[in-house]
Design a protein around this motif. Structure first.
Motif, PDB file in Angstrom:
ATOM      1  N   GLY A 101     131.070  45.180  19.005  1.00  0.00           N
ATOM      2  CA  GLY A 101     131.624  46.006  18.730  1.00  0.00           C
ATOM      3  C   GLY A 101     131.632  47.119  17.475  1.00  0.00           C
ATOM      4  O   GLY A 101     131.142  46.335  16.915  1.00  0.00           O
ATOM      5  N   PRO A 102     132.149  48.141  18.225  1.00  0.00           N
ATOM      6  CA  PRO A 102     132.189  48.955  16.850  1.00  0.00           C
ATOM      7  C   PRO A 102     133.636  48.570  16.467  1.00  0.00           C
ATOM      8  O   PRO A 102     134.660  48.068  16.174  1.00  0.00           O
ATOM      9  N   THR A 103     133.371  49.291  14.737  1.00  0.00           N
ATOM     10  CA  THR A 103     134.763  48.913  13.410  1.00  0.00           C
ATOM     11  C   THR A 103     135.568  49.558  13.623  1.00  0.00           C
ATOM     12  O   THR A 103     136.273  50.487  14.785  1.00  0.00           O
ATOM     13  N   ASP A 104     136.954  49.307  13.314  1.00  0.00           N
ATOM     14  CA  ASP A 104     138.301  49.979  13.764  1.00  0.00           C
ATOM     15  C   ASP A 104     138.590  51.175  12.143  1.00  0.00           C
ATOM     16  O   ASP A 104     137.395  50.879  11.893  1.00  0.00           O
TER      17      ASP A 104
ATOM     18  N   ALA B   4     135.315  44.840  12.604  1.00  0.00           N
ATOM     19  CA  ALA B   4     134.526  44.512  13.909  1.00  0.00           C
ATOM     20  C   ALA B   4     134.936  43.143  14.034  1.00  0.00           C
ATOM     21  O   ALA B   4     134.942  42.007  13.046  1.00  0.00           O
TER      22      ALA B   4
ATOM     23  N   GLY C  48     130.846  44.385  21.500  1.00  0.00           N
ATOM     24  CA  GLY C  48     131.777  44.554  21.849  1.00  0.00           C
ATOM     25  C   GLY C  48     132.215  43.883  22.936  1.00  0.00           C
ATOM     26  O   GLY C  48     133.499  43.751  23.578  1.00  0.00           O
TER      27      GLY C  48
END
Length: 396
Positions: free
Chosen positions: A28-31, A36, A123
Motif C-alpha cells: 500500500g501507500p508509504t507512511d 511501505a 495494501g
C-alpha cells in the motif's frame, strides 16, 4: 540500474520440503517515513517435529520497503492444515480475479486442494483471504480431494488457463484432472510396473512433459492417452548428456522440470549429478548442459525460469535465466538460450558454466520459488529449518 539487495534468514522451527509463492496484493501507500509494508505469502509443506505431523501451512513474510527496496522482514504463520502423509509436490494456481488454488500431492497417492479468494487492492491484509468450500483459515485436517496413485504423488502441475492438474505418480501413472472434478477419473497413462515418474510440467494447454526412471523426456498430448507424442532419443542419455552418463553411471536421473513461460517447445531440467539442461522439446538438437560451479554441490532439486532479470529493462524477457537449487546449498543461475552441444564430445566439452546467486553454509536448499507477484524476490528453504529471503532490489 538497481538499488541495493537484501538477504535475511528466518528460523521456521519445522522441516519444510516444498515452498511455493502465493500471488498477493501489492504494498500500500508509504507512511510518513517513506516506508511501505509488503506481504509475501508462501505455501509450505513441512514436518512439525513437536506435533509429529505433516502439514500444509501458509506463512506471511512481512517486508518493510523503502524506495522499492527491502529494509527488513519478519515471518508469521497464518494457518496450517494436517496432511495424511508427507507432501513432496505442491503448486499454486492463479485462476484470475483473486481466485487461487493450492494443490498438494501426498505420499499416500492423494491430491489435496485448497481454494482461496484473495484481495486485489494495494495494501490489503492477509486476514482478508477467504477459504472457499469446507473448512476455515484456522486450520484443520487436509481432506483428500482425489485418490489417484498407488504410492507417492511424485510431481504435479496446474494449468490455470484450462483449470486442470496433471499428476504423476511413483507408480508410473499419469492423470489429467479438472480442478472442479469430484468424481473418479481414468488415468491418461496406466500405472507401469517397469517405470516410475519423477517430474512433470505443462508445456502448453494441450501438452505436458514428464521424466522418470526410464530416463530422458516424454511429451504427452492430453487428447491422446496411452502413448507419448514424442520421446527424447536414447542416444542423449538419461539426462541429456551421454558423456556424463558414461562418467557417472546409470544412477543419473532427472529430478525436476520447468517450462519456458512463452516458448512451449523449450524446457529446463535438473538432474541428480548437479546439472541443468536446456531442451528443445521438438528433439531436433541435443540439449545444452550446465553444471554448478561449486564442486560437490549435489543434486539439482528444483529449477524455475526467472521472470526478473536484474540488469534488464523489463520483466518477462523472451529468454529469462534458469534458476536452480542443489542439495549442497547452492542457488544458481544459467542462461536459458539453447547452445550447441557436440555429439561424442567429452564431459568437459559438453558442460557450460553457471553462476552462484547464493550459497547456504553447511546446509542443502530443499526448495525455492520466485515471487509470484513481481518476480523481484527469491525464497528458499534449507535443511536447517530456515527460510532464506533474497530481494534483488527495485529497478529505477
Amino acid at each position: 540500474m538497481d538499488t541495493k539487495n537484501h538477504l535475511s534468514r528466518h528460523f521456521l522451527g519445522t522441516q519444510p520440503s516444498v515452498l511455493r509463492s502465493i500471488p498477493f496484493a501489492p504494498a500500500g501507500p508509504t507512511d510518513d517515513d517513506g516506508t511501505a509494508l509488503k506481504h509475501s505469502l508462501l505455501a509450505l509443506a513441512d514436518w512439525n517435529q513437536d506435533s509429529e505431523q505433516h502439514r500444509l501451512s501458509i506463512a506471511d513474510l512481512q517486508v518493510r520497503q523503502k524506495d522499492g527496496s527491502a529494509e527488513g522482514a519478519t515471518v508469521q504463520e497464518l494457518a496450517s492444515w494436517v496432511s495424511d502423509g508427507s507432501i513432496k509436490s505442491m503448486e499454486v494456481g492463479d485462476l484470475g480475479n483473486g481466485e487461487l488454488v493450492i494443490v498438494a500431492g501426498s505420499s499416500r497417492g492423494h491430491l489435496n486442494r485448497l481454494r482461496l479468494t484473495s484481495p486485489l487492492a494495494p495494501g490489503s491484509d492477509p486476514s482478508e483471504i477467504q477459504l472457499r468450500g469446507d473448512g476455515d483459515m484456522e486450520g484443520a485436517q487436509l481432506l483428500p480431494w482425489m485418490s489417484l496413485h498407488h504410492g507417492r504423488v511424485a510431481a504435479l502441475d496446474i494449468c490455470a488457463e484450462t483449470r486442470e492438474v496433471v499428476s504423476a505418480g511413483e507408480d508410473g501413472a499419469l492423470f489429467v484432472v479438472p480442478l472442479e472434478s469430484t468424481s473418479a477419473l481414468q488415468p491418461l497413462v496406466e500405472a507401469r510396473a517397469s517405470a516410475s515418474c519423477r517430474a512433470v510440467r505443462w508445456a502448453s494447454q494441450q501438452t505436458f512433459v514428464s521424466a522418470g526412471t526410464t530416463g530422458g523426456l516424454e511429451v504427452w498430448d492430453k487428447r491422446r492417452p496411452g502413448r507419448p507424442q514424442l520421446r527424447s532419443p536414447l542416444s542423449w542419455g538419461l539426462s541429456g548428456s551421454p558423456a556424463l552418463d558414461a562418467a557417472n553411471g546409470l544412477e543419473r536421473q532427472i529430478n525436476c522440470i520447468a517450462a519456458h513461460p512463452s516458448r512451449p517447445h523449450l524446457c529446463a531440467t535438473g538432474a541428480s549429478a548437479g546439472t541443468v539442461a536446456i531442451w528443445d522439446l521438438r528433439f531436433t538438437a541435443q540439449p545444452t548442459v550446465h553444471v554448478s560451479p561449486k564442486p560437490g554441490s549435489g543434486e539439482v532439486w528444483e529449477v524455475h525460469f526467472d521472470g526478473y532479470e536484474i540488469f534488464g529493462s523489463a520483466l518477462g524477457g523472451s529468454d529469462p535465466s534458469v534458476l536452480f537449487c542443489t542439495s549442497g546449498g547452492v542457488l544458481g543461475s544459467v542462461p536459458s538460450s539453447p547452445g550447441e552441444s557436440k555429439e561424442n564430445a567429452s564431459v568437459a566439452e559438453q558442460l557450460q558454466p553457471s553462476s552462484v546467486l547464493y550459497e547456504e553454509p553447511c546446509s542443502g536448499i530443499r526448495s525455492f520459488d520466485v515471487d509470484a507477484t513481481s518476480g523481484q524476490d527469491l525464497f528458499c528453504t534449507t535443511d536447517q529449518e530456515c527460510l532464506v529471503y533474497l530481494s534483488r532490489g527495485a529497478r529505477l
